[in-house]
Design a protein around this motif. Structure first.
Motif, PDB file in Angstrom:
ATOM      1  N   GLY A 263       0.786  -1.228   0.000  1.00  0.00           N
ATOM      2  CA  GLY A 263       0.000   0.000   0.000  1.00  0.00           C
ATOM      3  C   GLY A 263       0.819   1.279   0.000  1.00  0.00           C
ATOM      4  O   GLY A 263       0.367   2.323   0.497  1.00  0.00           O
ATOM      5  N   ILE A 264       2.033   1.217  -0.554  1.00  0.00           N
ATOM      6  CA  ILE A 264       2.879   2.420  -0.635  1.00  0.00           C
ATOM      7  C   ILE A 264       2.585   3.123  -1.946  1.00  0.00           C
ATOM      8  O   ILE A 264       2.909   2.617  -3.026  1.00  0.00           O
ATOM      9  CB  ILE A 264       4.377   2.046  -0.549  1.00  0.00           C
ATOM     10  N   GLU A 265       1.975   4.297  -1.863  1.00  0.00           N
ATOM     11  CA  GLU A 265       1.563   5.008  -3.073  1.00  0.00           C
ATOM     12  C   GLU A 265       2.072   6.446  -3.126  1.00  0.00           C
ATOM     13  O   GLU A 265       2.425   6.943  -4.188  1.00  0.00           O
ATOM     14  CB  GLU A 265       0.032   5.018  -3.177  1.00  0.00           C
ATOM     15  N   GLY A 266       2.096   7.120  -2.010  1.00  0.00           N
ATOM     16  CA  GLY A 266       2.436   8.537  -2.005  1.00  0.00           C
ATOM     17  C   GLY A 266       3.909   8.812  -2.201  1.00  0.00           C
ATOM     18  O   GLY A 266       4.765   7.942  -2.028  1.00  0.00           O
ATOM     19  N   ASP A 267       4.200  10.060  -2.558  1.00  0.00           N
ATOM     20  CA  ASP A 267       5.576  10.519  -2.734  1.00  0.00           C
ATOM     21  C   ASP A 267       6.120  10.969  -1.388  1.00  0.00           C
ATOM     22  O   ASP A 267       5.865  12.075  -0.934  1.00  0.00           O
ATOM     23  CB  ASP A 267       5.607  11.667  -3.747  1.00  0.00           C
ATOM     24  N   MET A 268       6.883  10.086  -0.738  1.00  0.00           N
ATOM     25  CA  MET A 268       7.418  10.403   0.580  1.00  0.00           C
ATOM     26  C   MET A 268       8.649  11.303   0.510  1.00  0.00           C
ATOM     27  O   MET A 268       9.170  11.737   1.535  1.00  0.00           O
ATOM     28  CB  MET A 268       7.771   9.102   1.322  1.00  0.00           C
ATOM     29  N   SER A 269       9.118  11.563  -0.728  1.00  0.00           N
ATOM     30  CA  SER A 269      10.267  12.450  -0.867  1.00  0.00           C
ATOM     31  C   SER A 269       9.869  13.913  -0.738  1.00  0.00           C
ATOM     32  O   SER A 269      10.720  14.794  -0.601  1.00  0.00           O
ATOM     33  CB  SER A 269      10.934  12.229  -2.235  1.00  0.00           C
ATOM     34  N   ASP A 270       8.573  14.169  -0.771  1.00  0.00           N
ATOM     35  CA  ASP A 270       8.082  15.538  -0.655  1.00  0.00           C
ATOM     36  C   ASP A 270       7.914  15.886   0.829  1.00  0.00           C
ATOM     37  O   ASP A 270       7.100  15.285   1.525  1.00  0.00           O
ATOM     38  CB  ASP A 270       6.751  15.682  -1.386  1.00  0.00           C
ATOM     39  N   ILE A 271       8.675  16.871   1.307  1.00  0.00           N
ATOM     40  CA  ILE A 271       8.597  17.315   2.701  1.00  0.00           C
ATOM     41  C   ILE A 271       7.875  18.673   2.711  1.00  0.00           C
ATOM     42  O   ILE A 271       8.472  19.702   2.382  1.00  0.00           O
ATOM     43  CB  ILE A 271       9.991  17.450   3.327  1.00  0.00           C
ATOM     44  N   PRO A 272       6.590  18.700   3.057  1.00  0.00           N
ATOM     45  CA  PRO A 272       5.789  19.924   2.925  1.00  0.00           C
ATOM     46  C   PRO A 272       6.363  21.133   3.665  1.00  0.00           C
ATOM     47  O   PRO A 272       6.323  22.250   3.160  1.00  0.00           O
ATOM     48  CB  PRO A 272       4.427  19.511   3.521  1.00  0.00           C
ATOM     49  N   ASP A 273       6.890  20.921   4.838  1.00  0.00           N
ATOM     50  CA  ASP A 273       7.363  22.049   5.640  1.00  0.00           C
ATOM     51  C   ASP A 273       8.864  22.288   5.484  1.00  0.00           C
ATOM     52  O   ASP A 273       9.469  23.022   6.269  1.00  0.00           O
ATOM     53  CB  ASP A 273       7.036  21.804   7.127  1.00  0.00           C
ATOM     54  N   GLY A 274       9.459  21.647   4.489  1.00  0.00           N
ATOM     55  CA  GLY A 274      10.888  21.819   4.289  1.00  0.00           C
ATOM     56  C   GLY A 274      11.698  20.925   5.220  1.00  0.00           C
ATOM     57  O   GLY A 274      11.152  20.226   6.081  1.00  0.00           O
ATOM     58  N   ALA A 275      13.003  20.946   5.059  1.00  0.00           N
ATOM     59  CA  ALA A 275      13.876  20.119   5.887  1.00  0.00           C
ATOM     60  C   ALA A 275      13.876  20.600   7.332  1.00  0.00           C
ATOM     61  O   ALA A 275      13.701  21.798   7.594  1.00  0.00           O
ATOM     62  CB  ALA A 275      15.297  20.164   5.328  1.00  0.00           C
ATOM     63  N   PRO A 276      14.034  19.690   8.292  1.00  0.00           N
ATOM     64  CA  PRO A 276      14.076  20.098   9.706  1.00  0.00           C
ATOM     65  C   PRO A 276      15.199  21.106   9.963  1.00  0.00           C
ATOM     66  O   PRO A 276      16.213  21.121   9.253  1.00  0.00           O
ATOM     67  CB  PRO A 276      14.350  18.776  10.440  1.00  0.00           C
ATOM     68  N   GLU A 277      15.027  21.907  10.948  1.00  0.00           N
ATOM     69  CA  GLU A 277      16.029  22.918  11.295  1.00  0.00           C
ATOM     70  C   GLU A 277      17.362  22.234  11.629  1.00  0.00           C
ATOM     71  O   GLU A 277      17.402  21.196  12.283  1.00  0.00           O
ATOM     72  CB  GLU A 277      15.537  23.720  12.503  1.00  0.00           C
ATOM     73  N   ASP A 278      18.431  22.825  11.149  1.00  0.00           N
ATOM     74  CA  ASP A 278      19.801  22.341  11.361  1.00  0.00           C
ATOM     75  C   ASP A 278      20.092  21.006  10.654  1.00  0.00           C
ATOM     76  O   ASP A 278      21.097  20.351  10.949  1.00  0.00           O
ATOM     77  CB  ASP A 278      20.108  22.171  12.865  1.00  0.00           C
ATOM     78  N   ALA A 279      19.216  20.601   9.720  1.00  0.00           N
ATOM     79  CA  ALA A 279      19.437  19.335   9.021  1.00  0.00           C
ATOM     80  C   ALA A 279      20.736  19.370   8.227  1.00  0.00           C
ATOM     81  O   ALA A 279      21.485  18.384   8.194  1.00  0.00           O
ATOM     82  CB  ALA A 279      18.261  19.023   8.087  1.00  0.00           C
ATOM     83  N   MET A 280      21.010  20.507   7.573  1.00  0.00           N
ATOM     84  CA  MET A 280      22.225  20.598   6.765  1.00  0.00           C
ATOM     85  C   MET A 280      23.482  20.528   7.632  1.00  0.00           C
ATOM     86  O   MET A 280      24.518  20.014   7.201  1.00  0.00           O
ATOM     87  CB  MET A 280      22.217  21.877   5.934  1.00  0.00           C
ATOM     88  N   ASP A 281      23.403  21.049   8.845  1.00  0.00           N
ATOM     89  CA  ASP A 281      24.560  20.945   9.750  1.00  0.00           C
ATOM     90  C   ASP A 281      24.864  19.480  10.037  1.00  0.00           C
ATOM     91  O   ASP A 281      26.034  19.065  10.120  1.00  0.00           O
ATOM     92  CB  ASP A 281      24.287  21.687  11.063  1.00  0.00           C
ATOM     93  N   LEU A 282      23.803  18.674  10.192  1.00  0.00           N
ATOM     94  CA  LEU A 282      23.978  17.244  10.430  1.00  0.00           C
ATOM     95  C   LEU A 282      24.606  16.574   9.215  1.00  0.00           C
ATOM     96  O   LEU A 282      25.518  15.749   9.343  1.00  0.00           O
ATOM     97  CB  LEU A 282      22.625  16.602  10.759  1.00  0.00           C
ATOM     98  N   VAL A 283      24.122  16.926   8.015  1.00  0.00           N
ATOM     99  CA  VAL A 283      24.655  16.342   6.783  1.00  0.00           C
ATOM    100  C   VAL A 283      26.134  16.663   6.633  1.00  0.00           C
ATOM    101  O   VAL A 283      26.947  15.809   6.268  1.00  0.00           O
ATOM    102  CB  VAL A 283      23.868  16.858   5.562  1.00  0.00           C
ATOM    103  N   ARG A 284      26.509  17.890   6.953  1.00  0.00           N
ATOM    104  CA  ARG A 284      27.908  18.322   6.781  1.00  0.00           C
ATOM    105  C   ARG A 284      28.868  17.566   7.695  1.00  0.00           C
ATOM    106  O   ARG A 284      30.072  17.486   7.426  1.00  0.00           O
ATOM    107  CB  ARG A 284      28.026  19.816   7.018  1.00  0.00           C
ATOM    108  N   GLU A 285      28.364  17.013   8.789  1.00  0.00           N
ATOM    109  CA  GLU A 285      29.226  16.248   9.689  1.00  0.00           C
ATOM    110  C   GLU A 285      29.780  14.987   9.035  1.00  0.00           C
ATOM    111  O   GLU A 285      30.776  14.424   9.487  1.00  0.00           O
ATOM    112  CB  GLU A 285      28.456  15.855  10.948  1.00  0.00           C
ATOM    113  N   PHE A 286      29.151  14.567   7.949  1.00  0.00           N
ATOM    114  CA  PHE A 286      29.592  13.355   7.266  1.00  0.00           C
ATOM    115  C   PHE A 286      30.593  13.648   6.156  1.00  0.00           C
ATOM    116  O   PHE A 286      31.024  12.744   5.444  1.00  0.00           O
ATOM    117  CB  PHE A 286      28.383  12.619   6.690  1.00  0.00           C
ATOM    118  N   TYR A 287      30.950  14.915   5.970  1.00  0.00           N
ATOM    119  CA  TYR A 287      31.885  15.285   4.909  1.00  0.00           C
ATOM    120  C   TYR A 287      33.150  15.897   5.487  1.00  0.00           C
ATOM    121  O   TYR A 287      33.175  16.343   6.606  1.00  0.00           O
ATOM    122  CB  TYR A 287      31.212  16.275   3.936  1.00  0.00           C
TER     123      TYR A 287
END
Length: 287
Positions: A263-287
């Protein structure tokens, strides 16, 4: 989806660095033709590749793409498809990437039966690392690291797929442009996991499994009285080790893709309210 797409729309402006004559050129062209013929376009297509000579195929194709970790292209492709079932997902790999380090992922991707296609460029050698024996190399195939051959029977990827519960198993030859594209198109159109093992000769390091060898050896199932819906007949062909078959070997028309079953139909890649706050800071920790 569009009926106006040509296969050239899938070509990027990057020139392939494959050896002249490499079978991967024909394999990629067939993939692009199949995507265009099925009405897909670059904006709704996601190509995932692993490591090996096939690994840069996403760079050479104009679509969404990701160059994954060795042997891990399939779980990435599955994640993409489940996050957005509206995308056409095609995974590309080599015999080493898919049947050695990625063999576990291959088995479970087959079992899961997500609606996507998997094209393996099988040249029966490790080309990118300069010519070692691969899982599909012949038992007596001599290389610098196996001077007396691997001394092991080659993996039969078609048998592995069938034993894992595959709903679509096919084999193609990159040099037979029309049949290759037709076979991949059928894999794309299949409701479920469409697996195509493609003979893609390595002209630099494999002087045994050559274009001439495959042209002389291949038996096209379209010219035989073979019913791809008969699982027992498919098993006989797959286990018949002295012939190189091309065509759709097995297809289950009653296949229900995993995401539809769950029953997986919707587009879960769409984040209506945008990325969570400080998400990019978390991503940058891996680089």
């Amino acid at each position: 989806m569009s009926s106006d797409v040509r296969f050239t729309d899938f070509k990027s402006d990057k020139q392939p660095t494959w050896c002249p004559g490499c079978g991967d050129f024909g394999t990629m062209n067939g993939m692009m033709k199949a995507l265009a013929e099925t009405g897909n376009d670059p904006d709704n297509t996601f190509v995932v590749a692993g490591i090996g000579c096939s690994g840069k195929i996403g760079t050479y194709m104009h679509s969404y793409a990701l160059h994954g970790v060795h042997g891990r292209a399939l779980p990435v492709g599955i994640g993409v498809k489940l996050a957005n079932p509206n995308l056409e997902v095609m995974v590309a790999g080599g015999d080493g990437d898919g049947y050695s380090i990625g063999a576990g992922h291959f088995v479970h991707a087959v079992r899961r039966n997500v609606d996507m296609s998997y094209v393996v460029m099988d040249n029966r050698i490790y080309g990118l690392t300069k010519g070692q024996a691969s899982p599909t190399s012949r038992q007596d195939f001599e290389t610098s690291t196996t001077p007396e051959g691997p001394q092991m029977p080659p993996v039969n990827p078609l048998a592995l797929a069938l034993a894992s519960g595959a709903t679509f198993i096919a084999q193609s030859f990159s040099s037979d442009a029309q049949r290759h594209a037709e076979i991949i198109q059928k894999a794309v159109e299949h409701d479920g996991f469409g697996f195509v093992n493609t003979y893609s000769p390595c002209v630099t390091f494999n002087d045994v499994d050559t274009y001439d060898y495959f042209r002389d050896s291949i038996v096209d199932l379209s010219e035989e009285d073979h019913d791809p819906h008969d699982r027992e007949a498919a098993k006989e062909k797959i286990l018949e080790g002295d012939k190189e078959y091309m065509g759709v070997i097995y297809q289950d028309d009653d296949s229900v893709p995993w995401e539809k079953r769950e029953g997986i139909e919707g587009d879960m890649s769409d984040i209506p309210d945008g990325a969570p706050e400080d998400a990019m800071d978390l991503v940058r920790e891996f680089y």
